[in-house]
Design an enzyme around this catalytic site. Structure first.
Site, PDB file in Angstrom:
ATOM      1  N   ARG A 114       0.827  -1.206   0.000  1.00 15.01           N
ATOM      2  CA  ARG A 114       0.000   0.000   0.000  1.00 15.01           C
ATOM      3  C   ARG A 114       0.861   1.256   0.000  1.00 15.01           C
ATOM      4  O   ARG A 114       2.016   1.240   0.400  1.00 15.01           O
ATOM      5  CB  ARG A 114      -0.925   0.019   1.217  1.00 15.01           C
ATOM      6  CG  ARG A 114      -2.046  -1.006   1.178  1.00 15.01           C
ATOM      7  CD  ARG A 114      -2.959  -0.867   2.390  1.00 15.01           C
ATOM      8  NE  ARG A 114      -2.248  -1.074   3.649  1.00 15.01           N
ATOM      9  CZ  ARG A 114      -1.848  -0.100   4.451  1.00 15.01           C
ATOM     10  NH1 ARG A 114      -2.083   1.159   4.141  1.00 15.01           N
ATOM     11  NH2 ARG A 114      -1.204  -0.376   5.577  1.00 15.01           N
ATOM     12  N   LYS A 257      -8.524  -2.162   1.090  1.00 11.86           N
ATOM     13  CA  LYS A 257      -8.471  -1.170   2.155  1.00 11.86           C
ATOM     14  C   LYS A 257      -9.297   0.061   1.811  1.00 11.86           C
ATOM     15  O   LYS A 257      -9.736   0.790   2.703  1.00 11.86           O
ATOM     16  CB  LYS A 257      -7.023  -0.790   2.451  1.00 11.86           C
ATOM     17  CG  LYS A 257      -6.232  -1.928   3.113  1.00 11.86           C
ATOM     18  CD  LYS A 257      -6.945  -2.481   4.355  1.00 11.86           C
ATOM     19  CE  LYS A 257      -6.110  -3.543   5.059  1.00 11.86           C
ATOM     20  NZ  LYS A 257      -6.839  -4.177   6.195  1.00 11.86           N
ATOM     21  N   HIS A 276     -10.331  -3.353  12.794  1.00 11.53           N
ATOM     22  CA  HIS A 276      -9.254  -4.016  12.063  1.00 11.53           C
ATOM     23  C   HIS A 276      -8.830  -5.203  12.917  1.00 11.53           C
ATOM     24  O   HIS A 276      -7.915  -5.126  13.716  1.00 11.53           O
ATOM     25  CB  HIS A 276      -8.089  -3.054  11.839  1.00 11.53           C
ATOM     26  CG  HIS A 276      -7.023  -3.601  10.945  1.00 11.53           C
ATOM     27  ND1 HIS A 276      -5.694  -3.312  11.115  1.00 11.53           N
ATOM     28  CD2 HIS A 276      -7.093  -4.432   9.879  1.00 11.53           C
ATOM     29  CE1 HIS A 276      -4.988  -3.930  10.181  1.00 11.53           C
ATOM     30  NE2 HIS A 276      -5.813  -4.611   9.427  1.00 11.53           N
ATOM     31  N   SER A 294      -0.080  -5.659  11.021  1.00 10.01           N
ATOM     32  CA  SER A 294       0.553  -6.640  10.148  1.00 10.01           C
ATOM     33  C   SER A 294       1.772  -7.258  10.827  1.00 10.01           C
ATOM     34  O   SER A 294       2.592  -6.564  11.429  1.00 10.01           O
ATOM     35  CB  SER A 294       0.974  -5.956   8.844  1.00 10.01           C
ATOM     36  OG  SER A 294       1.610  -6.864   7.989  1.00 10.01           O
ATOM     37  N   LYS A 298      -2.268 -12.017  13.546  1.00 10.42           N
ATOM     38  CA  LYS A 298      -3.739 -11.906  13.570  1.00 10.42           C
ATOM     39  C   LYS A 298      -4.406 -12.990  12.713  1.00 10.42           C
ATOM     40  O   LYS A 298      -5.341 -13.665  13.157  1.00 10.42           O
ATOM     41  CB  LYS A 298      -4.121 -10.503  13.089  1.00 10.42           C
ATOM     42  CG  LYS A 298      -5.592 -10.187  13.063  1.00 10.42           C
ATOM     43  CD  LYS A 298      -5.814  -8.692  13.061  1.00 10.42           C
ATOM     44  CE  LYS A 298      -5.000  -7.960  12.010  1.00 10.42           C
ATOM     45  NZ  LYS A 298      -5.464  -8.216  10.634  1.00 10.42           N
ATOM     46  N   THR A 299      -3.923 -13.150  11.490  1.00  8.47           N
ATOM     47  CA  THR A 299      -4.496 -14.153  10.597  1.00  8.47           C
ATOM     48  C   THR A 299      -4.162 -15.565  11.061  1.00  8.47           C
ATOM     49  O   THR A 299      -5.020 -16.446  11.114  1.00  8.47           O
ATOM     50  CB  THR A 299      -3.988 -13.938   9.160  1.00  8.47           C
ATOM     51  OG1 THR A 299      -4.440 -12.662   8.694  1.00  8.47           O
ATOM     52  CG2 THR A 299      -4.499 -15.014   8.223  1.00  8.47           C
ATOM     53  N   ASP A 313      -9.628 -10.319   9.148  1.00  9.56           N
ATOM     54  CA  ASP A 313      -9.060  -8.970   9.091  1.00  9.56           C
ATOM     55  C   ASP A 313     -10.005  -7.819   9.400  1.00  9.56           C
ATOM     56  O   ASP A 313      -9.589  -6.847  10.014  1.00  9.56           O
ATOM     57  CB  ASP A 313      -8.443  -8.750   7.709  1.00  9.56           C
ATOM     58  CG  ASP A 313      -7.512  -7.551   7.657  1.00  9.56           C
ATOM     59  OD1 ASP A 313      -6.650  -7.424   8.550  1.00  9.56           O
ATOM     60  OD2 ASP A 313      -7.631  -6.741   6.725  1.00  9.56           O
ATOM     61  N   ARG A 378       1.571 -12.214  -0.798  1.00  6.07           N
ATOM     62  CA  ARG A 378       0.226 -12.375  -0.238  1.00  6.07           C
ATOM     63  C   ARG A 378      -0.550 -13.474  -0.967  1.00  6.07           C
ATOM     64  O   ARG A 378      -0.284 -13.774  -2.132  1.00  6.07           O
ATOM     65  CB  ARG A 378      -0.555 -11.073  -0.380  1.00  6.07           C
ATOM     66  CG  ARG A 378      -0.021  -9.916   0.453  1.00  6.07           C
ATOM     67  CD  ARG A 378      -0.609  -9.941   1.847  1.00  6.07           C
ATOM     68  NE  ARG A 378      -0.144  -8.831   2.666  1.00  6.07           N
ATOM     69  CZ  ARG A 378      -0.669  -8.532   3.847  1.00  6.07           C
ATOM     70  NH1 ARG A 378      -1.669  -9.242   4.320  1.00  6.07           N
ATOM     71  NH2 ARG A 378      -0.192  -7.527   4.552  1.00  6.07           N
TER      72      ARG A 378
END
Length: 586
Positions: A114, A257, A276, A294, A298-299, A313, A378
């Site tokens: 990003r 996003k 988030h 990130s 989390k994932t 997410d 990704r």
């Protein structure tokens, strides 16, 4: 001699006749085979349109939807199924390939992440007083937005083929929004097919006008000479016209996003907390929310074979419970192994999209450790590719909220139980750390603070989200925890990363209720409550100071991190109560 010559002639003639007969039989056999194959592959007229409900296919868009926007490209795919988008990407997009698992590889070009410094929000009367203006939400004039939109439309009009995807943001049908994506790349259409909630054939037929439209002209740059532009990249959002324009970046995450930023404005306006965060649900219906930036896990940590995955997410919390905003997952692929993350590994199959990975051209096998293109490799896949995903992706009110941090200083405990005031403090702080080697010029651990664990996507002031969280936590008696997935026994370079097995054991103890019953001791300076014991975890690692050989070095690191927390929180103090201000490090 004549006899032998005649014999040779006769033999040659017989040979040619034999070869002719053999060839004739072979051709006849091949014709039969082709006929049988053609018959087997023949599709009746009624069956020709029987696509799975999740993949409604329309060979061509109703061009009126684009003509009214000023886009006149005649070849347009509307909500094409994955197989069609594979074919389009392989034909027309450099770097595309079908990998050994059946997933599609795609290359995003120069931008592999990003571009938050190039994000802009149009400053206009209807939303001007709501937006948290500053480094996150940089204002843009309506005039410049119109120039960018015109530039995007001009570019899209030069393309021979376009792709439109219509989908929903939000599994809760009472609070979902209709999103339309217009792009020149099949890869982008497949990405949003995975990331938005896919409409059924009936829902698509009755989709109507979208609530928001994203024009992805990322292969064409912004004009640097245009007022408000600082580079050739621009991601601009206009809440009044309900449009997003992307120029100068083909990184697919900008669309994802962009949708989340839209939801981060609309939902809090209606008293709904947008988060988030990832979420999962136990067999008894107990829900856990995982906040984290990130690289914090989390994932990974929300993908638990013993619990149903609600999402990885983006979520929202209403008066009825929580729901996933997205229809898919977008996980980091660097260093991926089946042993560590089996659910994600097995989701990489037909329909999944691997972005900017390096793979063997002959075998199609991906090298997940190769970061020569980017460390931000990704994978995108539909939520239902996770075997224990919960569909529809909704749940009740959470019982536990876990705030994840990757502390590269090696100071924070692997787990701490938070008071409600501490939960607000750490939510507003949103701390994690970058480590040496991840960016140029970073030679030692660097603290990163991102308000509400997602500052780049927040539209309102962080206090708006914090107040909504505090209200819902109090109303539903939610437990809050701070978990460090970063370093122990020393900082990055001298200590070592927390074991994933230990972190999972801690989370299991939270879910079983065992950790809530544990005896706690105070962790000085940060005033955190640390359990003395945790099932299946070595008690010696629970108090960080005990894992360092050099106590003077530990105290110096703790003092440094404490100061970084306090310096960062100064900009939020005016909007926080005395109790929340006192909940930070001393």
């Amino acid at each position: 001699m004549a006899t032998r010559g005649a014999a040779r002639t006769l033999a040659a003639t017989a040979g040619r006749a034999g070869r002719f007969l053999h060839t004739s039989r072979l051709l006849a056999d091949q014709a039969k085979v082709r006929s049988r194959v053609a018959e087997a592959l023949k599709v009746t007229q009624s069956a020709a349109h029987q696509f799975p409900a999740d993949y409604p296919h329309h060979a061509d868009a109703d061009l009126k939807m684009l003509h009214e926007l000023g886009i006149n490209t005649q070849w347009v795919q509307h909500n094409a199924r994955p197989g069609t988008l594979y074919d389009e990407a392989l034909r027309y997009e450099k770097g595309s390939a079908i990998l050994s698992t059946g997933a599609l590889a795609a290359f995003s070009g120069a931008k592999t992440g990003r571009s938050p410094l190039d994000k802009r929000v149009v400053e206009e009367p209807s939303t001007k007083d709501d937006i948290w203006w500053g480094a996150v939400n940089i204002p843009l004039s309506e005039k410049t937005f119109k120039i960018n939109r015109e530039r995007a439309i001009d570019y899209l009009n030069t393309r021979e083929r376009l792709y439109v995807f219509d989908g929903f943001a939000g599994w809760d049908t009472e609070h979902r929004y209709k999103i339309r994506i217009i792009t020149s790349r099949a890869y982008h259409a497949l990405f949003m097919h995975n990331m938005l909630i896919r409409p059924s054939a009936e829902e698509l037929a009755n989709f109507g006008e979208p609530d928001y439209t994203i024009y992805n002209a990322g292969a064409f740059p912004a004009n640097r000479a245009t007022e408000g532009m600082t580079s050739g990249t621009s991601v601009s959002l206009n809440f009044r016209s309900k449009e997003v324009v992307i120029l100068g970046t083909q990184y697919a995450g900008e669309m994802k996003k962009g949708v989340f930023t839209i939801m981060n404005y609309l939902l809090p306006r209606d008293g709904i907390l947008s988060m988030h965060a990832s979420a999962n649900e136990g067999k008894d219906g107990d829900v856990t929310i995982f906040f984290g930036l990130s690289g914090t896990g989390k994932t990974t940590l929300s993908a638990d074979e013993h619990r149903k995955l609600i999402g990885d997410d983006e979520h929202a919390w209403t008066d009825n419970g929580i729901y996933n905003i997205e229809g898919g997952c977008y996980a980091k692929a660097i260093g991926l192994t089946r042993e560590k993350e089996p659910e994600i590994w097995d989701a990489i199959r037909f329909g999944a999209l691997l972005e900017n990975v390096v793979f063997d051209q002959r075998t199609g096998t991906v090298d997940y450790d190769d970061c020569s293109i980017t460390e931000n490799t990704r994978v995108s896949y539909p939520l239902e590719y996770i075997p224990n995903a919960k569909i529809p992706a909704v749940g009740g009110h959470p019982e536990n909220i876990i705030m994840l941090t990757c502390d590269a200083f090696g100071v924070l405990p692997p787990v701490s139980k938070l008071t409600s005031e501490q939960a607000m403090y750490h939510f507003i702080s949103g701390y994690t750390a970058k480590v040496a080697g991840t960016e140029e010029g970073v030679s030692e651990p660097t603290a990163t603070f991102s308000a509400c664990f997602g500052a780049p996507f927040m539209v309102w002031h962080p206090a708006k989200y914090a107040e909504l969280l505090a209200d819902k936590m109090a109303k539903h008696n939610v437990h809050a925890w701070l978990i460090n997935t970063g370093w122990t026994g020393g900082a990055y370079g001298s200590g070592h990363r927390m074991s994933l097995a230990d972190t999972r054991a801690i989370i299991d103890a939270i879910h079983s209720g065992e950790l809530a019953k544990a005896e706690y001791v105070n962790f000085p300076r940060f005033n955190l409550q640390v359990p003395k014991t945790c099932p299946n975890v070595d008690s010696n690692i629970l108090m960080p100071s005990q894992t360092w050989a050099d106590q003077f070095a530990f105290e110096a690191a703790a003092e440094k991190l404490s100061k970084l927390f306090k310096d960062n929180f100064k900009k939020f103090e005016a909007g926080c109560s005395a109790e929340v201000r006192a909940a930070g490090p001393h």
